[in-house]
Write a protein that holds these residues in place. Sequence first.
Motif, mmCIF file in Angstrom:
data_model
loop_
_atom_site.group_PDB
_atom_site.id
_atom_site.type_symbol
_atom_site.label_atom_id
_atom_site.label_comp_id
_atom_site.label_asym_id
_atom_site.label_seq_id
_atom_site.Cartn_x
_atom_site.Cartn_y
_atom_site.Cartn_z
ATOM 1 N N ARG A 253 18.733 -37.164 20.027
ATOM 2 C CA ARG A 253 20.078 -36.880 20.272
ATOM 3 C C ARG A 253 20.363 -37.256 21.626
ATOM 4 O O ARG A 253 21.355 -37.991 22.047
ATOM 5 C CB ARG A 253 20.527 -35.519 20.183
ATOM 6 N N ARG A 254 19.524 -36.921 22.699
ATOM 7 C CA ARG A 254 19.616 -37.200 24.149
ATOM 8 C C ARG A 254 19.461 -38.412 24.676
ATOM 9 O O ARG A 254 20.474 -39.163 25.215
ATOM 10 C CB ARG A 254 18.464 -36.237 24.921
ATOM 11 N N ARG A 272 29.126 -35.054 18.145
ATOM 12 C CA ARG A 272 28.052 -34.593 17.910
ATOM 13 C C ARG A 272 27.445 -35.004 16.548
ATOM 14 O O ARG A 272 26.479 -35.534 16.143
ATOM 15 C CB ARG A 272 27.854 -33.129 18.002
ATOM 16 N N GLU B 204 11.875 -32.046 19.255
ATOM 17 C CA GLU B 204 13.257 -32.209 19.349
ATOM 18 C C GLU B 204 13.966 -31.146 18.840
ATOM 19 O O GLU B 204 14.124 -31.071 17.738
ATOM 20 C CB GLU B 204 13.646 -33.635 18.636
ATOM 21 N N ASN B 206 17.330 -29.060 18.010
ATOM 22 C CA ASN B 206 18.732 -29.477 17.392
ATOM 23 C C ASN B 206 19.637 -28.713 18.143
ATOM 24 O O ASN B 206 19.668 -27.439 18.167
ATOM 25 C CB ASN B 206 18.533 -29.183 15.925
ATOM 26 N N VAL B 207 20.620 -29.076 18.709
ATOM 27 C CA VAL B 207 21.830 -28.548 19.196
ATOM 28 C C VAL B 207 22.814 -28.298 17.914
ATOM 29 O O VAL B 207 23.444 -29.266 17.544
ATOM 30 C CB VAL B 207 22.398 -29.422 20.153
ATOM 31 N N LEU B 208 22.810 -26.990 17.458
ATOM 32 C CA LEU B 208 23.891 -26.909 16.307
ATOM 33 C C LEU B 208 25.181 -26.746 16.701
ATOM 34 O O LEU B 208 26.191 -26.915 15.786
ATOM 35 C CB LEU B 208 23.385 -25.493 15.404
ATOM 36 N N ARG B 209 25.535 -26.320 17.969
ATOM 37 C CA ARG B 209 26.867 -26.127 18.292
ATOM 38 C C ARG B 209 27.089 -26.174 20.065
ATOM 39 O O ARG B 209 26.075 -25.898 20.604
ATOM 40 C CB ARG B 209 27.146 -24.577 18.222
ATOM 41 N N ASP B 210 28.154 -27.031 20.466
ATOM 42 C CA ASP B 210 28.129 -27.000 21.918
ATOM 43 C C ASP B 210 28.940 -26.091 22.268
ATOM 44 O O ASP B 210 29.988 -25.668 21.898
ATOM 45 C CB ASP B 210 28.849 -28.490 21.995
ATOM 46 N N THR B 255 15.821 -30.018 26.416
ATOM 47 C CA THR B 255 17.233 -29.735 25.851
ATOM 48 C C THR B 255 17.515 -28.233 26.482
ATOM 49 O O THR B 255 18.738 -27.905 26.512
ATOM 50 C CB THR B 255 16.963 -29.746 24.171
#
Lengths: 374, 344
Positions: A253-254, A272, B204, B206-210, B255
Amino acid sequence: MLNERIKPIVMPKWGLSMSEGKVTGWLKRPGSTISIGDELLEVETDKITNVVEAGETGVLRRVLGEPGTVYPVKALIAVLADPDVPDDDIDAFISAYAVPASEDDGDAEAGPQYHTAETPAGTIRYAKRGETGPTVLLVHGFGGDLDNWLFTIDALAEKATVYALDLPGHGQSNKQIADPSLSGLSKAVLGFLDAVGVERAHFVGHSMGGAVSMRTALDAPGRVASLSLIASAGLGEQIDHGYIQGFVGATSRRDLKPVLETLFADRGLVSRQMVDDLLKYKRLDGVDEALRALSASLFAEGRQASVLASGIADARTPTLVVWGEEDRVIPADHAQALANTAQVAILPGAGHMVQMEAAGKVNALLKDHIAKAD
Amino acid sequence: MSRKISMKQAINEALDLEMRRDPTVIVMGEDIVGGTGAQGEDDAWGGVLGVTKGLYAKHGDRLMDTPLSESAYIGAAVGAAACGLRPVAELMFLDFMGVCFDQIFNQAAKFRYMFGGKAETPVVIRGMVGAGFRAAAQHSQMLTPLFTHIPGLKVVCPSNAYDAKGLLIQSIRDNDPVIFCEHKNLYGLECEVPAESYAIPFGEANVLRDGDDVTIVSYGLTVHRAMEAAATLVKDGTEAEVIDLRTLSPIDWDTIVESVERTGRLVVVDEAHPRCNLATDIAAFVGQNAFGALKAGIQMVTAPHTPVPFAPSLEDLYVPSADSIASAVKRTLSPKGASPRIAA
């Protein structure tokens, strides 16, 4: 019938999987006089945020969609009417308004929205919208898929039968690409049209899909009723090689997010969900090989391998060229290559994904061009 | 094509696809077929909770029921890996690793190093972790910190079906030993999963929510508790960023640090015991490398320093809850920064 003078503004349906959207803010106040194409409000979905443009004229008599609130597709969010329509009639219209049932049952499952066709180039996924009028084929670009047309397909389907496909190596089509050249992709597209029984279509191509459409118009002119080339490849050598390499190489993603931001004039449009969806595509077995083969064949050493402008100019296929003025992937001045033979529109405030960033204007241009050419 | 399937089905599908793709992939473990070599129906069990059900019919003798001797068959799997196969050994409950730990941490994890890079050990040891299944103290632990501690082991702990499939495929293709930790209370959880093969790279997150106010880092089951907490915190105007580590070794420090540099606040949630776990590891790393970004003391939410209780009422209190995560977030937002942690 007074009701015909009252025009509902409803939550739009952008793309095949959208079932609801959030009103993020109104750009017009109640009482404003609205013309076609005026920007009314912003709507956010899990995929993208975009502006809803007016499709009719009138005074914005009621605003019902509350900012920050999520509404189902086709829910009534505002009412347009002429100033002399009585308030009581508008209130009666609102209280009688029922959200029309979705065309396809359980559309969240997206089952009937997508189809597959078995072709010589393998399984091709496609969507088909609309039943009448001329046949239109939407061809996406490098690394894209048919959802790149989420703001286009339903708008064109009002007056056309619209097909949108995932090219080989893309979306949910077969990931093997037998021949990663423009000719190879063009043959795959013609094989798809054979499989769905379409002899001739108006081709709308974005970026690499524009070059594929041009190649088809040159090789099989009888099957291309007109060309609409959106931020098209194949009109000049220049291309942002950093974008191509970045897109092919990104595994996180980055890495991918800044690459995708190159596609838009407004970088904030890269959600996103958009990044996640593309990462999910890029992780599928075979995709990396497909993208590397295409980029080596079409964009080796940072130049476009095929420039087809003079052939298209000579072929006299009715052609529309649309570009976003702030395109950072393929420069907008490539449009000038067809300035003498095609209708050219350069749209301000939009980047490479101009059909998403300036959807209303692009759709109007496409509808007009297809109607004239048919 | 994508469709909704459970994490259990996703793991089964990953095994099936890799066995089709690569003839060196084999699967072994206790009752992973059920009935082979004995009178009775073949494929009667498919593993204690049915994760490998149906694979025997497709791949036959490439699935092997083993004796109830973890030290024997994990050793066999490690040896087979060193000799060219890609075994996936199911340890049922990863709590059983105690009896075969030498084969894993002294042998498999060391071969590449001790043989000067000339040996590879592409073995996957998968099994269940975590509490909440009423399976008592010897079948409920989150021993991920033990595995993460060992150089040479890769440690994976998915939180959902999509990640489980892609991470297991990556684990099988990886040339080093991988401990694949499946939270048993997530087996039934469904999400959209492509039918095709795909691999999710290790390291890696995972960003589940910003969110801009606080970073919550977790993995496995407690990722979902963190998301619940984030949903309730919105009502107070707090936007939490939720990071799912997916792999514990390697770990995606970038991250985590990039997020904390933006939010200034960190809550780390780990279902493991409170000492020397992923929460303490991440807290120490951020304290050392991003101290200047912190606006408040780092908060850790973990299980207590006790065995997993068998009494259901106590077991429910044992696993970090959404409430305890939300409270930890509020502690980072309090004017004094962080009050001393009160054991849950």
